[in-house]
Design a protein around this motif. Structure first.
Motif, PDB file in Angstrom:
ATOM      1  N   THR A   1     -11.173  -3.926  -8.852  1.00 35.11           N
ATOM      2  CA  THR A   1      -9.900  -4.648  -8.946  1.00 35.11           C
ATOM      3  C   THR A   1      -8.726  -3.682  -8.800  1.00 35.11           C
ATOM      4  O   THR A   1      -7.727  -3.990  -8.123  1.00 35.11           O
ATOM      5  CB  THR A   1      -9.811  -5.381 -10.300  1.00 35.11           C
ATOM      6  N   ARG A   2      -8.849  -2.517  -9.418  1.00 30.94           N
ATOM      7  CA  ARG A   2      -7.775  -1.525  -9.329  1.00 30.94           C
ATOM      8  C   ARG A   2      -7.610  -1.027  -7.902  1.00 30.94           C
ATOM      9  O   ARG A   2      -6.474  -0.859  -7.404  1.00 30.94           O
ATOM     10  CB  ARG A   2      -8.094  -0.351 -10.277  1.00 30.94           C
ATOM     11  N   ASN A   3      -8.742  -0.780  -7.207  1.00 32.47           N
ATOM     12  CA  ASN A   3      -8.662  -0.305  -5.818  1.00 32.47           C
ATOM     13  C   ASN A   3      -8.021  -1.363  -4.910  1.00 32.47           C
ATOM     14  O   ASN A   3      -7.244  -1.036  -4.009  1.00 32.47           O
ATOM     15  CB  ASN A   3     -10.053   0.070  -5.307  1.00 32.47           C
ATOM     16  N   GLU A   4      -8.350  -2.629  -5.187  1.00 32.24           N
ATOM     17  CA  GLU A   4      -7.735  -3.705  -4.396  1.00 32.24           C
ATOM     18  C   GLU A   4      -6.227  -3.752  -4.653  1.00 32.24           C
ATOM     19  O   GLU A   4      -5.429  -3.970  -3.721  1.00 32.24           O
ATOM     20  CB  GLU A   4      -8.371  -5.047  -4.770  1.00 32.24           C
ATOM     21  N   ALA A   5      -5.838  -3.541  -5.898  1.00 30.63           N
ATOM     22  CA  ALA A   5      -4.409  -3.523  -6.235  1.00 30.63           C
ATOM     23  C   ALA A   5      -3.697  -2.374  -5.517  1.00 30.63           C
ATOM     24  O   ALA A   5      -2.575  -2.541  -5.001  1.00 30.63           O
ATOM     25  CB  ALA A   5      -4.228  -3.399  -7.746  1.00 30.63           C
ATOM     26  N   LYS A   6      -4.368  -1.221  -5.459  1.00 29.46           N
ATOM     27  CA  LYS A   6      -3.759  -0.067  -4.770  1.00 29.46           C
ATOM     28  C   LYS A   6      -3.610  -0.352  -3.280  1.00 29.46           C
ATOM     29  O   LYS A   6      -2.599   0.010  -2.660  1.00 29.46           O
ATOM     30  CB  LYS A   6      -4.612   1.183  -5.010  1.00 29.46           C
ATOM     31  N   GLN A   7      -4.638  -0.993  -2.703  1.00 28.87           N
ATOM     32  CA  GLN A   7      -4.571  -1.317  -1.270  1.00 28.87           C
ATOM     33  C   GLN A   7      -3.431  -2.298  -0.982  1.00 28.87           C
ATOM     34  O   GLN A   7      -2.811  -2.257   0.084  1.00 28.87           O
ATOM     35  CB  GLN A   7      -5.902  -1.907  -0.810  1.00 28.87           C
ATOM     36  N   ASN A   8      -3.145  -3.147  -1.973  1.00 32.58           N
ATOM     37  CA  ASN A   8      -2.052  -4.106  -1.830  1.00 32.58           C
ATOM     38  C   ASN A   8      -0.712  -3.531  -2.304  1.00 32.58           C
ATOM     39  O   ASN A   8       0.279  -4.279  -2.418  1.00 32.58           O
ATOM     40  CB  ASN A   8      -2.364  -5.388  -2.615  1.00 32.58           C
TER      41      ASN A   8
END
Length: 491
Positions: free
Chosen positions: A451-458
């Protein structure tokens, strides 16, 4: 056996090269517990100290016979020759047979030792099972003129012994000082001198633990069991005798006198003593009422404890001080040991994630040389641990891609840490032992990291930082690497 191990010999007060009497065989005897109560933190120190020695000797190629006794009779309440037997007293208070007390607390001691990952000794003899052997030693002392009977009890004649041998050589006490300072003490009038010690005690009518002998119905003195049992299983001369510093006098001094008096020569080549664990600067012990049991440490169920501490935290705490140095209990020291242990375990786990390359920019052989030099220098575990933490920096740099290592050296590094951390220091990964709970934890954290990596990508930096900070507040550190994110428990 290519290692040159130097150990501090209390007898000669210096470090000496360890040379077994009959290499590759090694005879090791260590004084075990008197089983009338639960094991406390102080008991863990000799157990772990000599477990490390046992492990390292075996690791070095020696064939070790390790004998650790169980005292189940003869240890009186004031550690001298008068008063009630500690186990008989406990049995009377609890309305049990003495051997019920012995069995109950022996089982609990073994459970605690298993928790601490202390290896079982080769032989674990009980004093009550070796009454005949103890009587035989007394007979030899009578033959050689070093024992006398008084009112059905038998005592060792220290003054007669000292005319031919050096009583006090281990502890530094002088027979002249003992004689000049002696005075008649109440209840000791049947001795020639107050510093004589019991070989056999005549039992009072109410005393349950008693055996028939030519002198009286009675029981052996506390010191006699170790002389009889060590030589029964290790021979008339053996390599190493260990125990706590509090046993140096009178217990071990009396052992030397008994063995020398009976056989005409000393039994032990190297005497090793671990120092005490203190609490507020005072020795921890049952007689002082300032002890914390191992079960209490593991559960946190004691008013002086700020939290529970795992068995491996206790073991790591013990290993952080040299065995001959005093070690003071504190919650801060145990918390620091907990963090250090977790950091070391995290580094060992990281070894499996390192990728090898075409060249090495690190020196594994130098680390190995320093690590074994520490062990060979009187089992210096704190220096060994310091070198292992130098290696942790190396491991973390390799994992982050800041250093490189060849496949061959990576295997050497893995072997070094597996052998020293697990086989010699006897540590184990408690997360693995917890099994399924940690699998769930791993899955949950992996979900949060995804979830954190997805947030960073966004480019949702607020959510990414919040996840990282929340995990950190629970003692879980996140590391961002070129291959993704990693986590470790830091407290």
């Amino acid at each position: 056996m290519e290692n040159k191990l130097f150990i501090y010999n209390t007898l000669n007060r210096k470090k000496e090269l360890f040379e077994p009497i009959n290499a590759p065989h090694v005879g090791l005897y260590v004084c075990g517990p008197t089983v009338y109560g639960d094991a406390h933190l102080g008991h863990s120190r000799p157990a772990i100290t000599f477990d490390i020695l046992f492990r390292f000797l075996k690791h070095s190629g020696y064939k070790v016979r390790y004998v650790r006794n169980i005292t189940d009779v003869g240890h009186l309440v004031n550690d001298a020759d008068e008063g009630e037997d500690k186990i008989a007293q406990k049995a009377r208070l609890e309305e049990l047979e003495p051997m019920e007390v012995v069995q109950y607390f022996t089982d609990r001691y073994h459970t605690n030792m298993d928790d601490l990952n202390v290896l079982k000794p080769s032989i674990e003899p009980r004093a009550s099972g070796h009454i005949i052997e103890q009587m035989e030693v007394i007979d030899k002392l009578f033959e050689n003129g070093f024992a006398y009977e008084s009112n059905g009890s038998v005592y060792f004649d220290v003054e007669s012994y000292s005319k031919q041998h050096d009583y006090g050589k281990l502890s530094g006490r002088k027979i002249e000082d003992l004689i000049s300072n002696t005075r008649e003490l109440e209840g000791q009038s049947e001795k020639k001198n107050s510093f004589d010690f019991a070989l056999w005690k005549k039992a009072n009518p109410e005393h349950i633990m008693r055996w028939p002998s030519k002198w009286s119905d009675g029981f052996p003195g506390w010191h006699l069991e170790c002389s009889a049992m060590s030589q029964k299983y290790l021979g008339s001369e053996f390599d190493i005798h260990g125990g706590g510093l509090d046993l140096q006098f009178p217990h071990h001094e009396c052992e030397i006198a008994q063995s020398t008096g009976a056989h005409g020569h000393e039994a032990v080549r190297y005497w090793m003593h671990n120092n005490m664990i203190t609490i507020n600067g005072q020795k921890m012990g049952k007689s002082l009422g300032n002890f914390i049991t191992l079960d209490q440490l593991f559960s946190g169920d004691n008013d002086v404890l700020e939290q529970a501490y795992s068995p491996m935290t206790i073991r790591f705490f013990i290993l952080q001080a040299h065995y001959r140095s005093p070690l003071d209990f504190s919650n801060d020291a145990l918390k620091a040991a907990e963090k250090g242990f977790n950091r070391l375990m995290a580094a060992v786990a990281t070894l499996d994630k390192i990728k090898s390359g075409a060249e090495s920019t690190v020196n594994v052989e130098e680390l190995k040389t320093k690590a074994y030099a520490a062990l060979n220098d009187d089992i210096n575990t704190p220096i060994l641990i310091a070198h292992l933490f130098d290696g942790v920096k190396m491991i973390n740099s390799l994992a982050a891609g800041k250093e490189q290592i060849t496949a061959e050296q990576l295997e050497d590094l893995k072997k070094l840490y597996n052998e020293l951390v697990y086989d010699v220091l006897g540590l184990k990964d408690e997360k693995e032992a917890e099994g399924g709970a940690n699998e769930i934890l791993d899955k949950l954290i992996s979900l949060l990291l995804t979830t954190r990596n997805e947030a960073k990508q966004n480019k949702d930096w607020a959510t990414a930082d919040k996840i990282r900070d929340e995990l950190n507040s629970y003692g879980i550190a996140i590391k961002d690497t070129k291959d993704g994110s990693e986590w470790e428990i830091i407290q």
